[in-house]
Scaffold this motif. Structure first.
Motif, PDB file in Angstrom:
ATOM      1  N   LYS A 373     -41.167  -7.315  27.160  1.00 27.99           N
ATOM      2  CA  LYS A 373     -40.425  -8.303  26.376  1.00 27.99           C
ATOM      3  C   LYS A 373     -39.425  -7.622  25.440  1.00 27.99           C
ATOM      4  N   ALA A 374     -39.849  -6.505  24.861  1.00 23.44           N
ATOM      5  CA  ALA A 374     -38.943  -5.750  23.980  1.00 23.44           C
ATOM      6  C   ALA A 374     -37.754  -5.223  24.766  1.00 23.44           C
ATOM      7  N   ALA A 375     -37.999  -4.742  26.000  1.00 21.45           N
ATOM      8  CA  ALA A 375     -36.911  -4.260  26.854  1.00 21.45           C
ATOM      9  C   ALA A 375     -35.908  -5.367  27.136  1.00 21.45           C
ATOM     10  N   ASP A 376     -36.398  -6.589  27.316  1.00 29.32           N
ATOM     11  CA  ASP A 376     -35.518  -7.748  27.528  1.00 29.32           C
ATOM     12  C   ASP A 376     -34.668  -8.023  26.291  1.00 29.32           C
ATOM     13  N   ARG A 377     -35.312  -7.997  25.124  1.00 30.17           N
ATOM     14  CA  ARG A 377     -34.577  -8.282  23.880  1.00 30.17           C
ATOM     15  C   ARG A 377     -33.485  -7.246  23.640  1.00 30.17           C
ATOM     16  N   TYR A 378     -33.769  -5.995  23.988  1.00 29.05           N
ATOM     17  CA  TYR A 378     -32.775  -4.926  23.818  1.00 29.05           C
ATOM     18  C   TYR A 378     -31.745  -4.911  24.948  1.00 29.05           C
ATOM     19  N   GLN A 379     -31.880  -5.813  25.903  1.00 30.59           N
ATOM     20  CA  GLN A 379     -30.981  -5.887  27.058  1.00 30.59           C
ATOM     21  C   GLN A 379     -30.877  -4.527  27.767  1.00 30.59           C
ATOM     22  N   ALA A 380     -32.042  -3.931  28.014  1.00 27.88           N
ATOM     23  CA  ALA A 380     -32.085  -2.629  28.679  1.00 27.88           C
ATOM     24  C   ALA A 380     -31.602  -2.746  30.119  1.00 27.88           C
ATOM     25  N   LYS A 381     -30.783  -1.808  30.543  1.00 30.38           N
ATOM     26  CA  LYS A 381     -30.314  -1.789  31.932  1.00 30.38           C
ATOM     27  C   LYS A 381     -31.440  -1.345  32.864  1.00 30.38           C
ATOM     28  N   TYR A 382     -32.215  -0.362  32.407  1.00 32.72           N
ATOM     29  CA  TYR A 382     -33.317   0.169  33.221  1.00 32.72           C
ATOM     30  C   TYR A 382     -34.562   0.282  32.368  1.00 32.72           C
ATOM     31  N   VAL A 383     -35.705  -0.011  32.979  1.00 33.95           N
ATOM     32  CA  VAL A 383     -36.996   0.227  32.334  1.00 33.95           C
ATOM     33  C   VAL A 383     -37.678   1.353  33.082  1.00 33.95           C
ATOM     34  N   LEU A 384     -38.138   2.353  32.340  1.00 37.20           N
ATOM     35  CA  LEU A 384     -38.852   3.498  32.905  1.00 37.20           C
ATOM     36  C   LEU A 384     -40.326   3.289  32.620  1.00 37.20           C
ATOM     37  N   ILE A 385     -41.150   3.230  33.652  1.00 35.43           N
ATOM     38  CA  ILE A 385     -42.571   2.892  33.506  1.00 35.43           C
ATOM     39  C   ILE A 385     -43.424   4.116  33.816  1.00 35.43           C
ATOM     40  N   LEU A 386     -44.209   4.524  32.823  1.00 38.44           N
ATOM     41  CA  LEU A 386     -45.037   5.716  32.966  1.00 38.44           C
ATOM     42  C   LEU A 386     -46.480   5.381  32.593  1.00 38.44           C
ATOM     43  N   GLY A 387     -47.384   5.428  33.574  1.00 39.65           N
ATOM     44  CA  GLY A 387     -48.810   5.234  33.349  1.00 39.65           C
ATOM     45  C   GLY A 387     -49.571   6.495  33.715  1.00 39.65           C
ATOM     46  N   GLU A 388     -50.897   6.415  33.652  1.00 34.63           N
ATOM     47  CA  GLU A 388     -51.735   7.578  33.966  1.00 34.63           C
ATOM     48  C   GLU A 388     -51.503   8.035  35.405  1.00 34.63           C
ATOM     49  N   ASP A 389     -51.438   7.071  36.369  1.00 33.38           N
ATOM     50  CA  ASP A 389     -51.248   7.439  37.780  1.00 33.38           C
ATOM     51  C   ASP A 389     -49.903   8.119  37.991  1.00 33.38           C
ATOM     52  N   GLU A 390     -48.845   7.542  37.414  1.00 33.91           N
ATOM     53  CA  GLU A 390     -47.514   8.133  37.578  1.00 33.91           C
ATOM     54  C   GLU A 390     -47.469   9.543  36.999  1.00 33.91           C
ATOM     55  N   LEU A 391     -48.101   9.705  35.841  1.00 36.33           N
ATOM     56  CA  LEU A 391     -48.077  11.014  35.197  1.00 36.33           C
ATOM     57  C   LEU A 391     -48.814  12.044  36.040  1.00 36.33           C
TER      58      LEU A 391
END
Length: 422
Positions: A373-391
């Motif tokens: 939701k914060a990414a939407d409010r900031y009108q982010a072009k890209y969201v980078l998603i990092l979880g335990e599996d990705e790391l």
């Protein structure tokens, strides 16, 4: 107790600061094309700088200055206008000795005037101004006016009016001064107290009075244009010719005198004619001054300049409904879930920022949904998603918010991939 900003001041909030940055950037681009260079002077000066540089008979010196005594017993004044400070710096730093003449300067500065606050006219105001020192060529007068008009045109303003006049040289002003004294003396007791003093000190200022502007004697006052000698007339004609050659439309207003003591020859004002702008239409004003450099201890040096109120520029843009292009988007927003990804996110953002990429993240412990939701409010072009599996796999998910497309990118390649996408 409820604390508020002092009367006549205003906060420039983040949503508005980008507008200020835009107009300042556009004005700097114009100045660069005209080969002007920035100067920055102190916020306060010794009071004598303004008393001698602006003039004792002006409203600024008599009524509007913020003056105080410092701990050393010196009289200090917050800067009420820009020219006197620039000229003081020109003299003190011996810029008159520079091989490159004339010296062409511009500034952005905060000014302080104790006057009745109203829309577009504050006690702490922001001003852009230019000063050219070292040339008595009428072509420079036309260039300075052209620069001012170019700044407004660059912003898309259309409803503008340029008004010019000549105050003549010393000989012309002396003759006009006596004519004004002879004209107003029979009506002296009918004028306001300020004008009675001005009639003795600087009768030209009587024409600039706001209280007595409707007095019948104002309409029949002798015009400076009737007292210009041949040299002053020729100078004014050349300025008008140059403006015409550049295709700049203007009106001659024989009663425009400007409010500062140091003006001679060319004076000008740029006004807004936009419907709904208000009663006070002046956007910028200035003129030529000879003798000011000498007054502040330097050699005889001609000068010309102007001051432009930035609050009034923003008002004009609003009234003419000119949109200021403001980019409120964010390049990337990093969503991290888990203790280790949170720590790794700090390193990733550091490296992205070193590559010139704009990136932010959550610092309030929000869940994944809250971070999106914060990414939407900031009108982010890209969201980078990092979880335990990705790391663990040394990958990061990159989602384009506009399309919803998502791909996994190796952490080692993230900076290059994002730079390419942007």
């Amino acid at each position: 107790m409820s604390y508020k900003a002092p009367r006549g001041t205003a906060d420039v909030l983040p949503q508005d600061a980008s507008k200020w940055q835009f107009i300042e950037r556009k004005i700097k681009e114009v100045c660069n094309r005209y080969h002007f260079h920035e100067i920055r002077t102190p916020l306060f000066e010794h009071t004598e700088v303004f008393q001698r540089g602006v003039g004792d008979s002006t409203d600024i010196v008599q009524k509007e200055m913020y003056t105080f005594e410092d701990r050393g017993g010196r009289s200090i004044t917050l800067r009420p206008e820009g020219t006197a400070s620039v000229v003081r710096s020109f003299v003190e730093n011996k810029l008159f000795g520079s091989a490159n003449q004339p010296v062409k300067l511009y500034y952005f500065a905060q000014m302080f005037r104790y006057e009745r606050p109203q829309k577009g006219r504050m006690r702490q105001l922001h001003q852009f101004g230019v000063e050219v020192l070292g040339s008595a060529d009428p072509a420079i007068d036309a260039e300075v006016i052209d620069l001012a008009m170019s700044c407004y045109r660059e912003m898309g303003l259309k409803s503008l009016k340029l008004v010019i006049n000549s105050l003549g040289d010393k000989e012309s002003r002396t003759a006009h001064r006596q004519a004004l004294i002879d004209h107003f003396t029979p009506h002296k007791e009918e004028l306001c107290g300020d004008c009675q003093l001005r009639l003795e000190k600087n009768p030209l200022r009587v024409l600039d009075c706001k209280k007595d502007r409707e007095h019948p004697s104002m309409k029949t006052a002798p015009s400076i244009l009737e007292y210009l000698n041949d040299e002053s007339t020729d100078y004014f004609n050349q300025v008008k010719e140059y403006l015409t050659l550049m295709g700049i439309e203007f009106e001659v207003d024989k009663n425009m005198v400007r409010g500062l003591d140091y003006y001679n020859h060319t004076t000008f004002e740029i006004m807004s004619e936009a419907e709904g702008f208000g009663a006070i239409t002046t956007l910028a004003g200035g003129g030529r001054y000879h003798g000011l450099v000498e007054e502040l201890g330097g050699p005889a040096t001609p000068g010309i300049g102007f001051g432009m109120g930035l609050e009034r520029l923003l008002m004009a843009l609003e009234v003419e409904e000119k949109e200021i292009p403001v980019d409120d988007t964010l390049d990337c927003y990093l969503v991290a879930v888990g203790e280790k990804p949170e720590k790794e996110a700090v390193r990733i953002m550091h490296n992205l920022r070193k590559q010139g990429i704009q990136v932010d993240k959550d610092y309030q412990g929000k869940k994944m949904k809250g971070q999106f939701k914060a990414a939407d409010r900031y009108q982010a072009k890209y969201v980078l998603i990092l979880g335990e599996d990705e790391l663990q796999q040394q990958h990061i998910a990159v989602r384009e918010m506009r399309t919803g497309n998502q791909e996994n990118v190796p952490l080692a390649e993230l900076e290059d991939v994002i730079k390419e996408k942007l």
